[in-house]
Write a protein that holds these residues in place. Structure first.
Motif, PDB file in Angstrom:
ATOM      1  N   LYS A 195      -1.692  -5.260 -64.772  1.00  0.00           N
ATOM      2  CA  LYS A 195      -2.747  -6.088 -65.361  1.00  0.00           C
ATOM      3  C   LYS A 195      -2.169  -6.790 -66.583  1.00  0.00           C
ATOM      4  O   LYS A 195      -1.815  -6.143 -67.579  1.00  0.00           O
ATOM      5  CB  LYS A 195      -3.948  -5.246 -65.766  1.00  0.00           C
ATOM      6  N   PRO A 196      -2.055  -8.116 -66.550  1.00  0.00           N
ATOM      7  CA  PRO A 196      -1.426  -8.821 -67.669  1.00  0.00           C
ATOM      8  C   PRO A 196      -2.332  -8.914 -68.894  1.00  0.00           C
ATOM      9  O   PRO A 196      -3.557  -8.978 -68.759  1.00  0.00           O
ATOM     10  CB  PRO A 196      -1.155 -10.211 -67.098  1.00  0.00           C
ATOM     11  N   ASP A 197      -1.703  -8.933 -70.056  1.00  0.00           N
ATOM     12  CA  ASP A 197      -2.432  -9.284 -71.279  1.00  0.00           C
ATOM     13  C   ASP A 197      -2.617 -10.800 -71.340  1.00  0.00           C
ATOM     14  O   ASP A 197      -3.633 -11.283 -71.828  1.00  0.00           O
ATOM     15  CB  ASP A 197      -1.652  -8.815 -72.515  1.00  0.00           C
ATOM     16  N   ILE A 198      -1.598 -11.520 -70.853  1.00  0.00           N
ATOM     17  CA  ILE A 198      -1.614 -12.983 -70.886  1.00  0.00           C
ATOM     18  C   ILE A 198      -1.130 -13.521 -69.540  1.00  0.00           C
ATOM     19  O   ILE A 198      -0.127 -13.046 -68.999  1.00  0.00           O
ATOM     20  CB  ILE A 198      -0.700 -13.522 -72.010  1.00  0.00           C
ATOM     21  N   ILE A 199      -1.848 -14.533 -69.013  1.00  0.00           N
ATOM     22  CA  ILE A 199      -1.341 -15.306 -67.880  1.00  0.00           C
ATOM     23  C   ILE A 199      -0.781 -16.596 -68.464  1.00  0.00           C
ATOM     24  O   ILE A 199      -1.514 -17.365 -69.096  1.00  0.00           O
ATOM     25  CB  ILE A 199      -2.445 -15.630 -66.854  1.00  0.00           C
ATOM     26  N   HIS A 200       0.514 -16.809 -68.283  1.00  0.00           N
ATOM     27  CA  HIS A 200       1.175 -18.019 -68.808  1.00  0.00           C
ATOM     28  C   HIS A 200       1.286 -19.004 -67.653  1.00  0.00           C
ATOM     29  O   HIS A 200       2.063 -18.808 -66.718  1.00  0.00           O
ATOM     30  CB  HIS A 200       2.552 -17.651 -69.370  1.00  0.00           C
ATOM     31  N   CYS A 201       0.477 -20.075 -67.704  1.00  0.00           N
ATOM     32  CA  CYS A 201       0.376 -21.056 -66.626  1.00  0.00           C
ATOM     33  C   CYS A 201       1.240 -22.278 -66.931  1.00  0.00           C
ATOM     34  O   CYS A 201       1.398 -22.654 -68.098  1.00  0.00           O
ATOM     35  CB  CYS A 201      -1.079 -21.490 -66.450  1.00  0.00           C
ATOM     36  N   HIS A 202       1.737 -22.906 -65.873  1.00  0.00           N
ATOM     37  CA  HIS A 202       2.691 -24.004 -66.041  1.00  0.00           C
ATOM     38  C   HIS A 202       2.291 -25.208 -65.187  1.00  0.00           C
ATOM     39  O   HIS A 202       2.201 -25.121 -63.960  1.00  0.00           O
ATOM     40  CB  HIS A 202       4.093 -23.538 -65.654  1.00  0.00           C
ATOM     41  N   LEU A 261       4.192 -16.675 -80.371  1.00  0.00           N
ATOM     42  CA  LEU A 261       2.949 -17.326 -79.903  1.00  0.00           C
ATOM     43  C   LEU A 261       2.033 -16.339 -79.183  1.00  0.00           C
ATOM     44  O   LEU A 261       0.814 -16.327 -79.405  1.00  0.00           O
ATOM     45  CB  LEU A 261       3.281 -18.465 -78.963  1.00  0.00           C
ATOM     46  N   TYR A 262       2.613 -15.526 -78.323  1.00  0.00           N
ATOM     47  CA  TYR A 262       1.805 -14.545 -77.605  1.00  0.00           C
ATOM     48  C   TYR A 262       1.098 -13.610 -78.599  1.00  0.00           C
ATOM     49  O   TYR A 262      -0.084 -13.292 -78.435  1.00  0.00           O
ATOM     50  CB  TYR A 262       2.671 -13.704 -76.660  1.00  0.00           C
ATOM     51  N   GLU A 263       1.835 -13.186 -79.602  1.00  0.00           N
ATOM     52  CA  GLU A 263       1.236 -12.292 -80.613  1.00  0.00           C
ATOM     53  C   GLU A 263       0.132 -13.001 -81.382  1.00  0.00           C
ATOM     54  O   GLU A 263      -0.871 -12.394 -81.763  1.00  0.00           O
ATOM     55  CB  GLU A 263       2.325 -11.772 -81.559  1.00  0.00           C
ATOM     56  N   GLN A 264       0.312 -14.306 -81.593  1.00  0.00           N
ATOM     57  CA  GLN A 264      -0.686 -15.098 -82.331  1.00  0.00           C
ATOM     58  C   GLN A 264      -2.040 -15.099 -81.635  1.00  0.00           C
ATOM     59  O   GLN A 264      -3.091 -15.099 -82.281  1.00  0.00           O
ATOM     60  CB  GLN A 264      -0.186 -16.545 -82.458  1.00  0.00           C
TER      61      GLN A 264
END
Length: 479
Positions: free
Chosen positions: A125-132, A472-475
């Motif tokens: 389960k991701p904390d963030i989905i990074h879409c492109h 950035l993710y931490e932000q």
């Protein structure tokens, strides 16, 4: 931190452009920073069999697309320490190529839904989905407007990266309403999807993602202006004003592009100009050009399209060919530019060698053999060519735009500082002047050695960029 990259292409599986190189390299660099990164892609028909035969199906389920109920299989494999998921649907992806079909709206809305539907079925389960890019632009929209009602999804955040703002996924509004099963409210002011009467996948992402990134600092500034903003500058200015738009320059996979270990080269080299020039004489002999290491060679490896500045080259090509030089061109694109180079190569076989195809081995030979590398782009979000040129000690001649401006520093003959030759205005004669300056510098051995030495001090590997992405993710979670 757990990150899921959602993208439409990735090296080494399938590629149409620089997006695939990023998805093939950045996850590994992020894992080097201590993150847990996985990647989800469509399972295209053109993915080589030696990868397909290693895939294992971990789950099958249905994805609702408007009134349609479509099969979805999730297959997985691990490669170079990265876990990959593939969305399997023969109807949408079991065909030649990736894009350009009449049902691309349906195919990539399906993919965006499949990404989100798959999550509860995975052991990740991701904390963030990074879409492109636009092909995954509806993931942030769907997550926020549809899936956030379910407790499982409420902690997940999204980052969206613009690799090229010109390609937006703009489709008929009625079609998108049907596929997404949504009403008119989504297309009202502030709804996030409406764009001049149509639906726009890129705009949806720019409206609903928690953070937006693009692939260089200068491009992040440029796309907030009318000239570069492709009609989306308003929403980008809003996100930037809230501190939610960042530019992080792409890196280069140094292991993949290593002139000391590149099997395509006649002579391995790092910083030795005499060894580099042995690659030039080998390529001259191979292509039927005059074999003379003292003749400056300009390399061009590119899509032959307007965006890459080929109308500038077209305007002054006879002036360029009047100089004492050789040009080697590799690429495909618009017919007018393909014809231009074929025609000039026919009339000037001693000066121009044109190869209207794409061939990775020849591309690497050109990078290694050329003294200079020409990229006069109209706009360039990041640019990979100049980074590879640096790696192979070919001096870039570029227009000051986007990532080219961020990575190539203009050479100053008086101080000996700089890493290439640049021009600012989108003007053929300014480009010609930059080429002439490069040729003049090449004739002064001491200056040219200084320039190449300057280039050798820079490292454009992914490590620095990966650190910025981690920040950035931490932000997102302290925002």
């Amino acid at each position: 931190m757990r990150i899921l990259f959602a993208a439409s292409e990735a090296v080494p599986f399938i590629k149409s452009g620089g997006l695939a190189d990023v998805i093939g390299s950045l996850p590994e660099a992020l894992q080097g920073q201590g993150l847990n990164v996985r990647v989800i892609l469509p399972k295209y028909g053109d993915i080589p069999w030696h990868f397909k035969e290693k895939l294992k199906t971990c789950k099958t389920f249905s994805v609702y697309l408007g009134w349609r109920n479509q099969y979805c299989g999730i297959q997985e494999m691990e490669l170079n320490g990265i876990h990959y998921y593939f969305v399997d649907n023969e109807f949408y992806f079991g065909r030649k190529g990736m894009y350009g079909y009449g049902d691309d709206a349906e195919r990539f809305i399906y993919f965006s839904r499949a990404v989100l539907e798959a999550l509860p079925h995975l052991n990740f389960k991701p904390d963030i989905i990074h879409c492109h890019d636009w092909q995954t632009g509806l993931v942030p929209y769907l997550l926020r407007r549809v899936y956030m009602a379910h407790p499982f999804y409420q902690s997940i955040r999204t980052v969206f990266t613009i690799h090229n703002l010109r390609y937006q996924g703009r489709f008929n509004r009625m079609l998108m309403q049907d596929l997404l099963d949504i009403g008119d409210e989504a297309f009202s002011v502030g709804g996030g999807l409406e764009y001049h009467g149509d639906g726009n996948c890129m705009k949806a992402a720019l409206t609903y993602a928690d953070l937006i990134t693009t692939v260089s600092k200068t491009y992040a500034e440029e796309i907030q202006t009318e000239y570069y903003g492709e009609g989306l500058e308003g929403v980008l200015r809003q996100r930037s004003a809230r501190g939610e738009l960042a530019g992080i320059v792409n890196g280069l996979d140094n292991a993949l592009f290593d002139p000391m270990k590149d099997a395509n080269l006649a002579e391995p080299f790092r910083n030795s100009l005499p060894k580099k020039r042995k690659n030039k004489t080998a390529l001259q002999a191979e292509l039927g050009l005059k074999v003379d290491e003292s003749i400056p060679m300009i390399g061009i490896v590119s899509r032959l399209v307007d965006q890459k500045g080929f109308d500038l080259i077209q305007a002054v090509i006879d002036d360029i060919l009047a100089e004492n030089l050789q040009i080697v061109v590799l690429g495909t694109g618009d017919g007018k530019f393909e014809h231009l180079f074929r025609n000039k190569a026919y009339w000037h076989p001693d000066k121009l060698s044109a190869h209207i195809t794409f061939h990775d081995g020849l591309a690497r030979k050109i990078y290694a053999a050329s003294d200079m590398f020409l990229m006069p782009s109209q706009f360039e979000p990041c640019g990979l060519g100049q980074l590879i040129a640096f790696r192979y000690r070919s001096v870039p001649i570029v227009r000051e735009t986007g990532g080219l401006k961020d990575t190539v520093m203009a050479f100053d003959e008086s101080t000996g500082e700089g890493t290439g030759f640049t021009f600012y205005a989108y003007n053929a004669h300014e480009m010609l002047y930059a080429i002439k300056r490069a040729l003049e510098c090449y004739r002064t051995e001491e200056q040219w050695s200084t320039l190449v030495k300057n280039i050798s001090k820079y490292d454009f590997s992914w490590e620095q960029s990966a650190k910025q992405y981690v920040g950035l993710y931490e932000q997102i979670f302290t925002h």
